[in-house]
Design a protein around this motif. Structure first.
Motif, mmCIF file in Angstrom:
data_model
loop_
_atom_site.group_PDB
_atom_site.id
_atom_site.type_symbol
_atom_site.label_atom_id
_atom_site.label_comp_id
_atom_site.label_asym_id
_atom_site.label_seq_id
_atom_site.Cartn_x
_atom_site.Cartn_y
_atom_site.Cartn_z
ATOM 1 N N LYS A 111 0.805 -1.548 0.120
ATOM 2 C CA LYS A 111 -0.036 -0.400 -0.076
ATOM 3 C C LYS A 111 0.881 0.808 -0.066
ATOM 4 O O LYS A 111 0.724 2.049 -0.528
ATOM 5 N N GLU A 135 1.049 0.844 13.738
ATOM 6 C CA GLU A 135 -0.307 0.760 13.598
ATOM 7 C C GLU A 135 -0.725 2.136 13.791
ATOM 8 O O GLU A 135 -1.437 2.389 12.898
ATOM 9 N N ARG A 175 -0.998 2.524 9.968
ATOM 10 C CA ARG A 175 -2.461 1.723 9.089
ATOM 11 C C ARG A 175 -3.402 2.699 9.816
ATOM 12 O O ARG A 175 -4.220 3.111 9.257
ATOM 13 N N ASP A 176 -3.513 3.586 10.864
ATOM 14 C CA ASP A 176 -4.104 4.132 11.401
ATOM 15 C C ASP A 176 -4.341 5.412 10.115
ATOM 16 O O ASP A 176 -5.797 5.218 9.924
ATOM 17 N N LEU A 213 -3.742 5.491 7.728
ATOM 18 C CA LEU A 213 -3.710 5.327 5.583
ATOM 19 C C LEU A 213 -5.279 4.956 6.632
ATOM 20 O O LEU A 213 -6.542 5.071 4.677
ATOM 21 N N ASP A 214 -6.042 4.418 6.842
ATOM 22 C CA ASP A 214 -7.820 4.395 7.658
ATOM 23 C C ASP A 214 -8.737 5.687 7.407
ATOM 24 O O ASP A 214 -9.204 5.699 6.744
ATOM 25 N N SER A 222 -8.034 6.953 3.599
ATOM 26 C CA SER A 222 -9.564 6.193 2.693
ATOM 27 C C SER A 222 -10.972 6.877 3.173
ATOM 28 O O SER A 222 -11.757 6.198 2.303
ATOM 29 N N GLU A 223 -10.483 6.947 4.148
ATOM 30 C CA GLU A 223 -12.007 7.455 4.549
ATOM 31 C C GLU A 223 -12.720 8.584 3.680
ATOM 32 O O GLU A 223 -13.753 9.211 3.847
#
Length: 191
Positions: free
Chosen positions: A32, A86, A89-90, A92-93, A96-97
């Motif tokens: 990613k 983490e 990842r957070d 990236l999330d 995307s939102e």
């Protein structure tokens, strides 16, 4: 071999299957990161030590070599703290939102533009009820010009301008504040 605690009989670590799943998750995260543009990557809390590996994986185009570089990137990422991964990842999330929200807003603006061109005054009245700050005369002129452009097969200058006006109307003060906060945070990171 992970072994067992002789007193309690409990296993002393994660199983090989669990370790493999975790490694594959890190590999997917690395893929990613490589797929992101440099601007998107700069907004994430990626450690400086990983940036050259990400850029190298992005540069390599040969299939097997690219796969090997991704595996090497994942190996370097596994050396990082779990909290660091983490945080990535957070972020990236959250990105995307945010992009999903932006796409939904663009679709809503597009629907408004199509309605305004198809329905005319009725849709304009509804738009003005929802966005009272809109300039009625300017929008009417743009709609008239857009229809004229379409009839005469001219470049869709007014058609595009309608979209810009609607996008400005749909922009909320919270959007502006969020954008300023992100810019401020990015400037602090550069210092």
């Amino acid at each position: 071999m992970r072994g067992r605690d002789e007193e309690t009989g409990e296993f002393l670590g994660s199983s090989r299957s669990q370790q493999r799943r975790e490694a594959l998750e890190v590999l997917a995260l690395g893929e990613k990161l490589v797929a992101l543009t440099p601007a998107q990557l700069s907004r994430l809390p990626v450690p400086e030590s990983l940036i050259p590996h990400i850029e190298e994986a992005r540069r390599i185009t040969a299939h097997i070599a690219h796969k090997r570089q991704l595996a090497f990137l994942a190996k370097q990422m596994r050396r990082e703290e779990d909290e660091t991964l983490e945080k990535i990842r957070d972020a990236l999330d959250a990105n995307s939102e945010t992009s999903r929200r932006e796409v939904a807003t663009m679709h809503r603006i597009e629907r408004w533009r199509e309605r305004l061109l198809a329905e005319g005054d009725e849709a304009l009245t509804e738009l003005l009820e929802e966005y009272p700050q809109a300039d009625r005369q300017h929008l009417r002129a743009l709609l008239r010009n857009a229809r004229e452009e379409k009839l005469r097969n001219k470049p869709p200058r007014a058609f595009r301008e309608i979209f810009q006006v609607l996008r400005e109307l749909a922009r909320t003060p919270e959007d502006d504040d969020a954008g300023e906060d992100a810019d401020d945070a990015h400037e602090r990171d550069e210092d």
